[in-house]
Design an enzyme around this catalytic site. Structure first.
Site, PDB file in Angstrom:
ATOM      1  N   PHE A 161      52.987  72.416 109.317  1.00 26.75           N
ATOM      2  CA  PHE A 161      51.780  71.900 108.688  1.00 26.75           C
ATOM      3  C   PHE A 161      50.572  72.790 108.967  1.00 26.75           C
ATOM      4  CE2 PHE A 161      48.306  68.631 108.327  1.00 26.75           C
ATOM      5  CZ  PHE A 161      48.445  68.445 106.963  1.00 26.75           C
ATOM      6  N   TYR A 162      50.531  73.408 110.141  1.00 28.56           N
ATOM      7  CA  TYR A 162      49.441  74.338 110.460  1.00 28.56           C
ATOM      8  C   TYR A 162      49.325  75.408 109.375  1.00 28.56           C
ATOM      9  CZ  TYR A 162      47.287  78.435 112.690  1.00 28.56           C
ATOM     10  OH  TYR A 162      46.511  79.536 112.961  1.00 28.56           O
ATOM     11  N   ALA A 163      50.456  76.035 109.037  1.00 25.52           N
ATOM     12  CA  ALA A 163      50.448  77.077 108.010  1.00 25.52           C
ATOM     13  C   ALA A 163      50.053  76.505 106.655  1.00 25.52           C
ATOM     14  CB  ALA A 163      51.822  77.731 107.922  1.00 25.52           C
ATOM     15  N   THR A 165      47.960  74.071 106.047  1.00 23.15           N
ATOM     16  CA  THR A 165      46.504  73.880 105.977  1.00 23.15           C
ATOM     17  C   THR A 165      45.783  75.212 105.815  1.00 23.15           C
ATOM     18  OG1 THR A 165      46.215  73.940 108.407  1.00 23.15           O
ATOM     19  CG2 THR A 165      46.604  71.782 107.388  1.00 23.15           C
TER      20      THR A 165
END
Length: 345
Positions: A161-163, A165
């Site tokens: 999910f970091y990537a 965003t």
């Protein structure tokens, strides 16, 4: 010039702010100093910036430095900052970092990386900011296995999910560049390390554990490689690309669109060393710097990890003259020297 640096209590933001102050630019920093990792390190960075700014003023410099303790997800705080200052450049380095943390705490990434970034885009639009630069990540390349990673590669398969965003930030920026003619530059960082680094990163954790005679967790049995990039090289790329305002690409074709530029004032750059190293070699360099052998606990790959990264930095080099020149062994030694001094280790 006057810069807004968001996340200036963080690792990269601190170094960028320090370099700008040292060259005589005025800096306004904004950071919520959250407790994702030890706040004492963040507070120490802020004290260093205050001290450097004071020293510059004592030598006759006219630069200004202000720190605002606030969350960029707080729209009122962002609007107040832009209401009191007219910025020549905005560099957004505030974000919820961490690949594995995003698996368990996605809400933190929505707040900082999405809501916070949207607030900055809108503030820059209203203020007619000449140029907004912002942090993206090599993690956007996700499931892509073509090496080296090029900005013209597809990035539609993030592995965490970091990537996701960060990829969203790039798309959000393009919409503002297109709709409002806001110049934006996205910067895809590749595994940054060095003095004042993040305690959740491998180099920091490995150093702590080796000095304590504890085993270090070596994921993927040490077989994956990373384009480890020393902090000074990262800062050079950030400032050079920020100073050079993004412009529309006259050769961009809507029939064959390239993802890293546009007919709007929008662009994306990789910032990496361009010379990846195996994790096992990285650990070898750390053992050499510490004069101590690590106890390696070999483990499988973690969920969300990318096996390998390798940056193609030719676009950034052609645009700005960026040229990283710090080897892994040199950079690791500089980190260890700082760590021993800071922690009296």
């Amino acid at each position: 010039m006057k810069y807004l640096i968001t996340g200036n209590a963080g690792f990269i933001g601190f170094h960028v702010a320090k370099t700008l102050i040292a060259r005589g630019d005025s800096v306004v920093g904004i950071d919520n100093v959250n407790d994702y990792y030890e706040t004492s390190l963040k507070e120490a960075r802020l004290r260093e910036l205050e001290k450097l700014a004071q020293q510059s003023c004592e030598t006759g410099s006219q630069l200004e430095y202000e720190f605002i303790r606030a969350n960029i997800a707080d729209k009122a705080a962002v609007d107040d900052c832009f209401g009191r200052h007219q910025f020549d450049r905005v560099i957004n380095l505030a974000a919820q970092a961490g690949v594995r943390y995003s698996i368990e705490h996605p809400e933190a990434y929505v707040e900082s990386n999405l809501i916070g970034f949207a607030n900055l885009l809108e503030a820059c639009r209203s203020a007619k900011t000449p140029h907004l630069s912002y942090a993206s990540t090599s993690s956007v390349y996700g499931g892509n296995t073509t090496m080296p990673f090029s900005e013209d590669d597809g990035v539609n398969h993030p592995l965490q999910f970091y990537a996701a965003t960060k990829r969203a930030n790039e798309l959000m920026a393009h919409s503002y560049s297109h709709l409002f003619n806001l110049p934006t530059t996205g910067l895809r960082f590749f595994t940054v390390y060095g003095p004042w680094g993040r305690p959740d990163m491998a180099l920091f954790k490995f150093t702590q554990l080796i000095l304590q005679d504890k085993p270090i967790p070596v994921f993927n049995n040490g077989h994956h490689s990373r384009d480890f990039t020393y902090i000074d090289d990262i800062v050079e790329g950030v400032i050079k690309s920020s100073d050079q305002i993004a412009t529309p690409d006259s050769k961009w074709s809507a029939a064959e669109p390239k993802p890293a530029n546009s007919n709007a004032p929008f662009r994306i750059f990789n910032i990496g060393n361009g010379n990846p190293a195996q994790l096992s070699d990285y650990i070898d360099a750390l053992e050499e710097a510490l004069g101590k052998t690590a106890k390696r606990e070999m483990l499988p790959m973690q969920p969300g990890d990318i096996p390998d990264t390798h940056a193609d930095t030719s676009k950034l080099q052609q645009a700005t003259g960026y040229k990283p020149d710090t080897s892994v062994r040199e950079g690791v030694q500089k980190f260890v020297d700082w760590y021993r001094n800071y922690y009296s280790a």
